[in-house]
Design a protein around this motif. Structure first.
Motif, PDB file in Angstrom:
ATOM      1  N   GLY A  85     -59.347   9.994  47.963  1.00  0.00           N
ATOM      2  CA  GLY A  85     -60.389   9.490  47.068  1.00  0.00           C
ATOM      3  C   GLY A  85     -59.905   8.308  46.261  1.00  0.00           C
ATOM      4  N   ALA A  86     -58.651   8.385  45.801  1.00  0.00           N
ATOM      5  CA  ALA A  86     -58.120   7.313  44.966  1.00  0.00           C
ATOM      6  C   ALA A  86     -57.952   6.036  45.778  1.00  0.00           C
ATOM      7  CB  ALA A  86     -56.793   7.742  44.363  1.00  0.00           C
ATOM      8  N   GLN A 109     -59.504   5.188  48.496  1.00  0.00           N
ATOM      9  CA  GLN A 109     -60.798   4.615  48.881  1.00  0.00           C
ATOM     10  C   GLN A 109     -61.575   4.080  47.685  1.00  0.00           C
ATOM     11  OE1 GLN A 109     -62.620   7.624  51.296  1.00  0.00           O
ATOM     12  NE2 GLN A 109     -61.596   6.866  53.137  1.00  0.00           N
ATOM     13  N   SER A 110     -61.122   4.420  46.461  1.00  0.00           N
ATOM     14  CA  SER A 110     -61.835   3.900  45.296  1.00  0.00           C
ATOM     15  C   SER A 110     -61.413   2.470  44.970  1.00  0.00           C
ATOM     16  CB  SER A 110     -61.577   4.792  44.084  1.00  0.00           C
ATOM     17  OG  SER A 110     -60.326   4.491  43.530  1.00  0.00           O
ATOM     18  N   VAL A 111     -60.311   2.018  45.576  1.00  0.00           N
ATOM     19  CA  VAL A 111     -59.903   0.630  45.343  1.00  0.00           C
ATOM     20  C   VAL A 111     -60.846  -0.272  46.128  1.00  0.00           C
ATOM     21  CG1 VAL A 111     -58.033  -1.024  45.610  1.00  0.00           C
ATOM     22  CG2 VAL A 111     -57.529   1.332  45.021  1.00  0.00           C
ATOM     23  N   PRO A 112     -61.456  -1.262  45.473  1.00  0.00           N
ATOM     24  CA  PRO A 112     -62.462  -2.076  46.172  1.00  0.00           C
ATOM     25  C   PRO A 112     -61.882  -2.817  47.376  1.00  0.00           C
ATOM     26  CG  PRO A 112     -62.356  -2.632  43.830  1.00  0.00           C
ATOM     27  CD  PRO A 112     -61.303  -1.628  44.081  1.00  0.00           C
ATOM     28  N   ALA A 172     -54.543   2.701  43.018  1.00  0.00           N
ATOM     29  CA  ALA A 172     -55.045   4.021  43.401  1.00  0.00           C
ATOM     30  C   ALA A 172     -54.413   5.098  42.524  1.00  0.00           C
ATOM     31  CB  ALA A 172     -54.750   4.297  44.867  1.00  0.00           C
ATOM     32  N   VAL A 183     -56.114   5.829  39.304  1.00  0.00           N
ATOM     33  CA  VAL A 183     -57.297   6.681  39.468  1.00  0.00           C
ATOM     34  C   VAL A 183     -56.881   8.130  39.718  1.00  0.00           C
ATOM     35  CG1 VAL A 183     -59.361   7.045  40.848  1.00  0.00           C
ATOM     36  CG2 VAL A 183     -58.605   4.743  40.353  1.00  0.00           C
TER      37      VAL A 183
END
Lengths: 267, 276
Positions: free
Chosen positions: B166-167, B169-172, B198, B201
């Protein structure tokens, strides 16, 4: 009182035997398990495990409304302007989120037993008191659930803009009506994913109640494992049953989420 | 032309606003009173049942139990972190089979109770004793501590893999593209650009996971490992003294609160460049 309980439990037992998904007339174990260790009736462990499945599901479903109700009011208390109310509710969440669920369960189970015993002793009754494991489990799990639930609801409350409350005031609603008609529908929509996670955690925590003797999935499979000496198979069945419960609830929750979002503007 | 002829006579300060005694305040005071009464009651219970002999007898065993708890949590979190790396990457990979296998692993370990997994490893694998002895693994599964470590590691690896995925994939996407535009090789881009962002997050979920493991580790007491909970249960079964549970509760609360505050400080420090 006990007659009422007996009547209720027999009614529930009859209903359970009809819609039993494992050992009912069209249950999984009845259809596929005959001849194996999971057969229903005296030949296998199917009906015992199916009873445990019902207990686990009942415990989780019975705990949910209690936890939601208490959690909602604790969330309200946490955002109140009154300092003592905030402090009291923060103590509650700090304690019950910090304690292991197992320890909470033991504290409630033995603590209630001691309290009730002392109370009855002061009334002149001398004798052993046994607290119902289901009730103890419900209290302990409900307390833990409400502590987590209040945090989820609090962050959902914070996500609702002040303007919504002001709109309620502008329409001349009193506080209760604002809460019911304006805030709650949005609150449910925002909090639902978090509540879904908490429900999953609750479902898994019910397994702990087997330790104080409630015949849930894990206890029934444990007994079966000890008697039949096929521990791996039976505990694998227990895990599968929990997985089935998790899958069912994720289906229900995604349907719920769709339902709460039905009035949202399509983007 | 007019001018002031008399001064306004000095007046007493306006009365301070009186806070009305609302229903909220009443409930708050009652709730605080209940907490106070409960803590005083517990304190009196402990003073009443205070027994230096018991303290000398069970105090050290509580400390050793604390050590066992910290040991098992620390090692399973560390091993789980190592194991979670390949799982997270398998989960993100384009290979369908790999992604599906990782998804199944994560779904199984997140969908079933930790205690059922522990029983599956301890009693379930323990029932394959002859086969284990044949391949020389029995020494490992004979010990409840090892079984608990294995179950906890597998469990926390699943959770940590999801946190990590999740972390990351949260990076744009723009960050990857920016690194590519600068001509950074993908490896360098991952370690120097993506991962640091990441981990910021991921920090908070990691903290929650450690707290969950500390709390979850109490169940090893059921499979005869004498951690803090196990020592508590042993002491309670010998003395029937309720304050043993109170002591355990205090110790667990202290552990969790220390970790929580440490994490808040850490997060404050790591995100100080994001503050305005």
């Amino acid at each position: 009182m006990s007659g009422l309980f007996a009547a209720l439990s027999s009614a529930v037992a009859w209903l359970g035997s009809v819609i039993d998904p494992l050992c009912g007339p069209i249950g999984i174990f009845r259809l596929f398990g005959s001849g194996t260790l999971l057969a229903c009736g005296n030949a296998g462990w199917g009906d015992e495990i199916s009873y445990g499945f019902m207990i686990t599901a009942t415990l989780a479903i019975a705990t949910l409304p209690v936890g939601l109700f208490v959690g909602f009011f604790i969330a309200l208390a946490k955002q109140s302007e009154e300092k003592s109310l905030r402090l009291a509710s923060n103590i509650y969440t700090t304690i019950f989120r910090g304690l292991p669920e197992l320890l909470t369960l033991f504290i409630v189970y033995y603590g209630l037993q001691i309290l009730v015993q002392q109370f009855l002793a002061s009334l002149g009754y001398q004798g052993a008191v046994e607290i119902n494991a289901f009730v103890a489990g419900m209290i302990a799990l409900g307390v833990v659930f409400s502590a987590y639930c209040s945090e989820v609801l609090l962050s959902a409350f914070k996500a609702i803009p002040r303007g919504q409350y002001e709109a309620g005031d502008a329409l001349g609603f009193h506080r209760g009506k604002t809460m019911r008609l304006i805030i709650l529908p949005q609150l449910v929509r925002i909090a639902l994913p978090g509540l879904g996670n908490l429900w999953m955690a609750l479902l898994k925590d019910t397994a702990l109640v087997s330790v104080i003797g409630l015949p849930d999935i894990l206890r029934q499979t444990g007994v079966a494992a000890r008697v039949s000496k096929q521990a791996f198979e039976f505990f694998a069945v227990a895990c599968l049953l929990f997985l089935i419960l998790a899958m069912l609830s994720s289906i229900v929750f995604s349907a719920l989420e769709r339902w709460t979002k039905r009035s949202e503007a399509v983007r | 032309m007019s001018h002031v002829e008399t001064m306004i006579p000095p007046q007493p300060a306006p009365p301070g606003t009186v806070r009305p005694f609302t229903a909220q305040r009443l409930i708050g005071n009652i709730a605080l009173g209940v907490w106070l009464a409960a803590s005083v009651g517990l304190f009196l219970l402990m003073v009443d049942g205070w027994d230096p002999e018991k303290f000398a007898k069970y105090g050290p065993s509580f400390l050793s139990g604390l050590g066992v708890t910290l040991g098992i949590v620390g090692s399973s979190i560390t091993l789980g972190a190592i194991l979670s790396l390949p799982i997270a990457f398998a989960r993100m990979s384009k290979n369908k089979i790999l992604g599906w296998a990782a998804y199944t692993y994560v779904y199984f370990f997140r969908g079933t109770p930790l205690i059922a997994q522990l029983f599956l490893v301890y009693y379930g694998l323990g029932s394959f004793r002859p086969q284990m002895e044949a391949i020389g693994l029995w020494w490992f599964f004979r010990d409840a501590w090892n079984c608990a470590l294995l179950a906890f590691t597998l469990n926390t690896a699943a959770y940590q893999a999801e946190i990590l995925r999740g972390a990351i994939q949260s990076v744009p996407r723009g960050q990857t593209e920016g690194a590519a535009a600068l001509g950074l090789p993908p490896r360098v881009a991952f370690f120097k650009v993506i991962l640091p962002q990441a981990l910021i997050v991921a920090l908070r979920p990691y903290g929650n996971e450690i707290i969950l493991m500390i709390k979850g580790s109490a169940i090893v007491a059921i499979v005869t490992v004498f951690d803090l909970m196990g020592e508590t249960r042993r002491a309670f079964s010998r003395t029937f003294d309720y304050q043993m549970y109170v002591w355990a509760a205090i110790l667990y609360l202290i552990m969790v609160e220390i970790l929580r505050n440490l994490w808040a400080w850490l997060e404050d420090r790591i995100t100080r460049h994001l503050k305005r």
